[in-house]
Design an enzyme around this catalytic site. Structure first.
Site, PDB file in Angstrom:
ATOM      1  N   ASP A   1      -9.433 -76.040   6.279  1.00  0.00           N
ATOM      2  CA  ASP A   1      -9.481 -77.376   5.318  1.00  0.00           C
ATOM      3  C   ASP A   1      -8.123 -78.289   5.336  1.00  0.00           C
ATOM      4  OD1 ASP A   1     -10.193 -79.350   3.484  1.00  0.00           O
ATOM      5  OD2 ASP A   1     -10.066 -78.026   1.681  1.00  0.00           O
TER       6      ASP A   1
ATOM      7  N   HIS B   1      -9.124 -85.357   6.749  1.00  0.00           N
ATOM      8  CA  HIS B   1      -7.860 -85.713   6.299  1.00  0.00           C
ATOM      9  C   HIS B   1      -6.809 -84.840   6.838  1.00  0.00           C
ATOM     10  CE1 HIS B   1      -8.107 -82.262   3.347  1.00  0.00           C
ATOM     11  NE2 HIS B   1      -9.458 -82.469   3.460  1.00  0.00           N
TER      12      HIS B   1
ATOM     13  N   GLU C   1      -6.489 -86.661   1.032  1.00  0.00           N
ATOM     14  CA  GLU C   1      -7.673 -86.510   0.224  1.00  0.00           C
ATOM     15  C   GLU C   1      -7.444 -85.578  -0.928  1.00  0.00           C
ATOM     16  OE1 GLU C   1     -11.211 -83.931  -0.225  1.00  0.00           O
ATOM     17  OE2 GLU C   1      -9.097 -83.190   0.497  1.00  0.00           O
ATOM     18  N   GLU C   2      -6.555 -84.550  -0.900  1.00  0.00           N
ATOM     19  CA  GLU C   2      -6.318 -83.519  -1.842  1.00  0.00           C
ATOM     20  C   GLU C   2      -5.778 -83.941  -3.054  1.00  0.00           C
ATOM     21  OE1 GLU C   2      -7.596 -80.736  -1.266  1.00  0.00           O
ATOM     22  OE2 GLU C   2      -7.359 -80.195   0.935  1.00  0.00           O
TER      23      GLU C   2
ATOM     24  N   ASP D   1      -3.844 -83.880   5.168  1.00  0.00           N
ATOM     25  CA  ASP D   1      -3.060 -83.390   4.085  1.00  0.00           C
ATOM     26  C   ASP D   1      -3.538 -82.011   3.703  1.00  0.00           C
ATOM     27  OD1 ASP D   1      -5.156 -84.868   2.941  1.00  0.00           O
ATOM     28  OD2 ASP D   1      -4.276 -84.442   0.772  1.00  0.00           O
TER      29      ASP D   1
END
Length: 284
Positions: free
Chosen positions: A87, A63, A118-119, A65
């Site tokens: 991350d 991802h 995703e977050e 974001d």
């Protein structure tokens, strides 16, 4: 022109993608086009590009974001710091390098699928798995957006880029988010017996959440978790509240499914309510 994953990562970390992923997404699209590929942004905001055709089908996924607050880029020799360096823009650089540089004879399909959110809600990943676009995903203003095509052939395996301390993992817990809506009957607080207090009923439901246990621990992932993460109810400080909503976060383990979790939780919560007070509940 060869792809330099370190330079890509340094540029990506400089971009603040805590709220708007378009800067990092454009960087990703440019890198794929420079590598001779034709990436597309689908209706859920996922960037997708494929090599080869037919089975087997392997998907590289991560991802773009990041969680707030944005931490500025720093570099000390070979060490890069900043929000996303771990991350998950670091894994993105590695997967992108593998996708671009892998020797490929065209037999089988390799797909790079990068999600935008995703977050928070993981609507991009949901769309990749199901083909359904959920509301609440990131806006795609200014993007060249395609309809959401089905993967052809269906993926046989995923390699997901996430921080793991350099220890490869073969499983991960899933995540469901839901809202428990409790309905009662409004009344003046001076005469509480004439109404049904939805907040009081919600208190009993909060206790019931702690006893919800329908799936055994997974040998690799451990126990499933169920956490109330928000509560809202009442319209006036002198009124028996007619409604209350509890937001929940479920981290699931196999073999639990989203529908199985919802059905089991609804039954468990209804059993926890005292039928005599007349309050009802609905889970969304």
């Amino acid at each position: 022109m060869s792809f330099d994953p370190v330079s890509f990562l340094a540029t990506a970390v400089r971009d603040d993608s805590t709220e708007d992923v378009r800067g990092t997404r454009d960087l990703l699209l440019d890198a794929l086009r420079d590598g001779g590929h034709d990436p597309r942004v689908d209706a859920a905001g996922n960037v997708r590009a494929s090599r080869g055709s037919g089975a087997p089908h392997l998907v590289f996924n991560t991802h773009i974001d990041t969680v707030a607050p944005h931490i500025p880029f720093e570099r000390d020799g070979d060490r890069i710091r900043g929000r996303g360096s771990c991350d998950a823009k670091g894994p993105l650089a590695a997967l992108l390098s593998a996708f671009l540089d892998a020797e490929w004879d065209g037999e089988g399909t390799l797909t790079l699928a990068v999600t935008p959110d995703e977050e928070v809600l993981s609507t991009g990943a949901h769309a990749l798995m199901t083909g359904d676009v959920l509301p609440g995903g990131p806006g795609e203003a200014g993007a060249e957006v395609d309809p959401l095509p089905a993967a052809d052939p269906p993926p046989d395996a995923y390699v997901v880029g996430e921080p793991t301390g350099l220890d490869a993992c073969t499983a991960a817990r899933g995540r469901f988010e839901g809202t428990i809506e409790v309905s009662g009957t409004a009344a003046h607080a001076a005469s509480p017996e004439s109404g049904v207090n939805a907040v009081s009923a919600a208190g009993r439901l909060l206790g019931a959440l702690e006893t919800f246990d329908t799936v055994d621990a997974h040998p690799q992932l451990g126990e499933a978790t169920l956490v109330p993460t928000g509560i809202e109810g009442g319209e006036s400080t002198n009124q028996v509240p007619a409604g209350c909503a509890i937001t929940i976060d479920r981290r699931s383990v196999p073999p639990e499914t989203a529908e199985g979790f919802r059905s089991a939780l609804e039954a468990h919560l209804r059993d926890a309510l005292d039928d005599a007070d007349g309050a009802g509940s609905d889970a969304d």
